[in-house]
Every structure is written in structure tokens, then in C-alpha cells.
Design a protein around this motif. Sequence first.
Motif, PDB file in Angstrom:
ATOM      1  N   MET A   1       0.827  -1.205   0.000  1.00  0.00           N
ATOM      2  CA  MET A   1       0.000   0.000   0.000  1.00  0.00           C
ATOM      3  C   MET A   1       0.865   1.260   0.000  1.00  0.00           C
ATOM      4  SD  MET A   1      -3.072  -1.109   2.627  1.00  0.00           S
ATOM      5  CE  MET A   1      -3.801   0.527   2.534  1.00  0.00           C
ATOM      6  N   ARG A   2       1.973   1.208   0.730  1.00  0.00           N
ATOM      7  CA  ARG A   2       2.870   2.361   0.750  1.00  0.00           C
ATOM      8  C   ARG A   2       3.485   2.584  -0.629  1.00  0.00           C
ATOM      9  NH1 ARG A   2       5.311   5.616   4.353  1.00  0.00           N
ATOM     10  NH2 ARG A   2       7.382   6.429   3.816  1.00  0.00           N
TER      11      ARG A   2
ATOM     12  N   GLU B   1       2.141   1.741  -3.492  1.00  0.00           N
ATOM     13  CA  GLU B   1       1.084   2.231  -4.377  1.00  0.00           C
ATOM     14  C   GLU B   1       0.819   3.715  -4.134  1.00  0.00           C
ATOM     15  OE1 GLU B   1      -2.129  -0.369  -3.503  1.00  0.00           O
ATOM     16  OE2 GLU B   1      -1.360  -2.037  -4.731  1.00  0.00           O
ATOM     17  N   THR B   2       0.852   4.114  -2.865  1.00  0.00           N
ATOM     18  CA  THR B   2       0.645   5.528  -2.547  1.00  0.00           C
ATOM     19  C   THR B   2       1.778   6.382  -3.099  1.00  0.00           C
ATOM     20  OG1 THR B   2      -0.549   4.969  -0.510  1.00  0.00           O
ATOM     21  CG2 THR B   2       0.337   7.201  -0.681  1.00  0.00           C
ATOM     22  N   ARG B   3       3.000   5.896  -2.962  1.00  0.00           N
ATOM     23  CA  ARG B   3       4.157   6.619  -3.488  1.00  0.00           C
ATOM     24  C   ARG B   3       4.034   6.770  -5.003  1.00  0.00           C
ATOM     25  NH1 ARG B   3       9.581   7.523  -1.989  1.00  0.00           N
ATOM     26  NH2 ARG B   3      11.046   7.514  -3.735  1.00  0.00           N
TER      27      ARG B   3
ATOM     28  N   VAL C   1      -4.114  13.880  -4.874  1.00  0.00           N
ATOM     29  CA  VAL C   1      -4.195  12.494  -4.397  1.00  0.00           C
ATOM     30  C   VAL C   1      -5.096  12.352  -3.184  1.00  0.00           C
ATOM     31  CG1 VAL C   1      -1.943  11.842  -5.329  1.00  0.00           C
ATOM     32  CG2 VAL C   1      -2.089  12.766  -3.010  1.00  0.00           C
TER      33      VAL C   1
ATOM     34  N   TYR D   1      -4.686  13.757  -0.109  1.00  0.00           N
ATOM     35  CA  TYR D   1      -3.965  13.675   1.155  1.00  0.00           C
ATOM     36  C   TYR D   1      -3.685  15.090   1.660  1.00  0.00           C
ATOM     37  CZ  TYR D   1      -2.973   8.676   0.748  1.00  0.00           C
ATOM     38  OH  TYR D   1      -3.090   7.321   0.669  1.00  0.00           O
TER      39      TYR D   1
ATOM     40  N   TYR E   1       6.535  10.622   2.683  1.00  0.00           N
ATOM     41  CA  TYR E   1       7.139   9.919   1.547  1.00  0.00           C
ATOM     42  C   TYR E   1       8.294  10.696   0.930  1.00  0.00           C
ATOM     43  CZ  TYR E   1       2.937   7.049   1.812  1.00  0.00           C
ATOM     44  OH  TYR E   1       1.939   6.203   2.237  1.00  0.00           O
TER      45      TYR E   1
END
Length: 221
Positions: free
Chosen positions: A11-12, A14-16, A44, A46, A54
Motif C-alpha cells: 500500500m505504501r 502504491e501511494t508513493r 491524491v 492527502y 514519503y
Amino acid sequence: MTAAERRRERMRGETREAILDAARQMVESEGIDGFSLRGVARAVGYSPAAIYEYFGSKEDLLDCLYFEGRGGLSDRMTAVLDEAPEGRPAIETLAAFGHAYRRAALEQPELYRFIFGRGKTPQGAISKHEGPDVPPGNAFGLLIDLIAKGIENGEFIEAPPPVVALAAWASVHGFVTLELSGALEEASPPARRLKEGSAPPSHDDLFAAMLQVLALGTLRR
């Protein structure tokens, strides 16, 4: 690593990747001057503070954008390796790397100038990588790995792979920087001719000729 840890890691990642995608779209639409972490965060969904989990700064994000993610330099170089037919000589792959490097710069010249024009080494440009497993986003590591394989199979000269890789990078980077600065346009026709009496070649022809000269200095006799 447990299943929960693998899921969090995925998940990290994919977020990056989503952040890099949003950043690339913003650079393309707004340019470097219009780029901001706040705008990327909005894209995004956030908070700006979450982006800092990140990337440490706007400059760090732009550095990573050039070298990582979809369409980044490492992605382009990996595509060269994936598309290479089995048994292709390393020198041909090296030339393909050079063309990928030039395309990355010509397609995003503003980002290229920002990355290499700040008087500091961009994050991801130089790597201490040694060994067969190249970390994701490590363009210079991919180049070192190719050179090492070319030396091992007797194709390239016997020299430390990082040294040969640096020489190759310096040649290609130097050409691209001159091209983007307009210096090649300002050169007088005699300085741009490949052969005496010939017409000034295109930048594509000049680059291909430069790669041939690079190969002559790289290939083992």
C-alpha cells in the motif's frame, strides 16, 4: 515479513506511485514554477503533511519524479532491458540506454534543467550500487550492472564498472545538456559536420555519431 507487513508495504508503494503520477501531471500542466506539494496533496486526496511521510521536500519529490515512477528514467531504462532480444550485445543495449536518456530529457526539458541545474547531486543520480540486484528507481545502478555484464562476457574493456559507467553517462549527459542549451545550434557548420564537405547533420545524427565514438572507447580490442 508477515502478511500484514507485506500489505502495508504494498500500500505504501502504491501511494508513493500515485504521488509521483500526480506530480508528473502537475509538472506537465503547470510547469516547475506552478508545482507545489500542496497541489500534489490535493490531487491524491492527502494532506500536505502526509506527503512529507514519503518525500522530505519539493526538491526531493521532483528528483524522485525524474528518476522513478512510470515514465521516469529508470522505468525507461528497464523497458530497454525488457524489450531487448535475447543475446543482444551489451554495446547495443548501452546505445539504447543513451537514446532513452536523451528522450527523457527532451520530453521534459524543464524538469531536466531543474534536476541538474541546482549545483547539487540529484537524489538517485549517483548510486553506490554493486551486485546483481538493482534497487527500483536506480538508473545509474542499471548502467553499472550492464557495464559489469559487458566486461564479464569479454565485450567491454577491463576497467572498474563504475568508471566506465560514469564515462558513458558523462558523454550522453554532456551532449544532451549542450543540445538543450542551444549550443549545437550556435556551432558553426564546419564544427557540426560529420565529414569534410558534408552538410550539417541533424541532432539525431550527431547523437548517433557520438554514441559510435563512445563505443570505440568502450569495446575491448
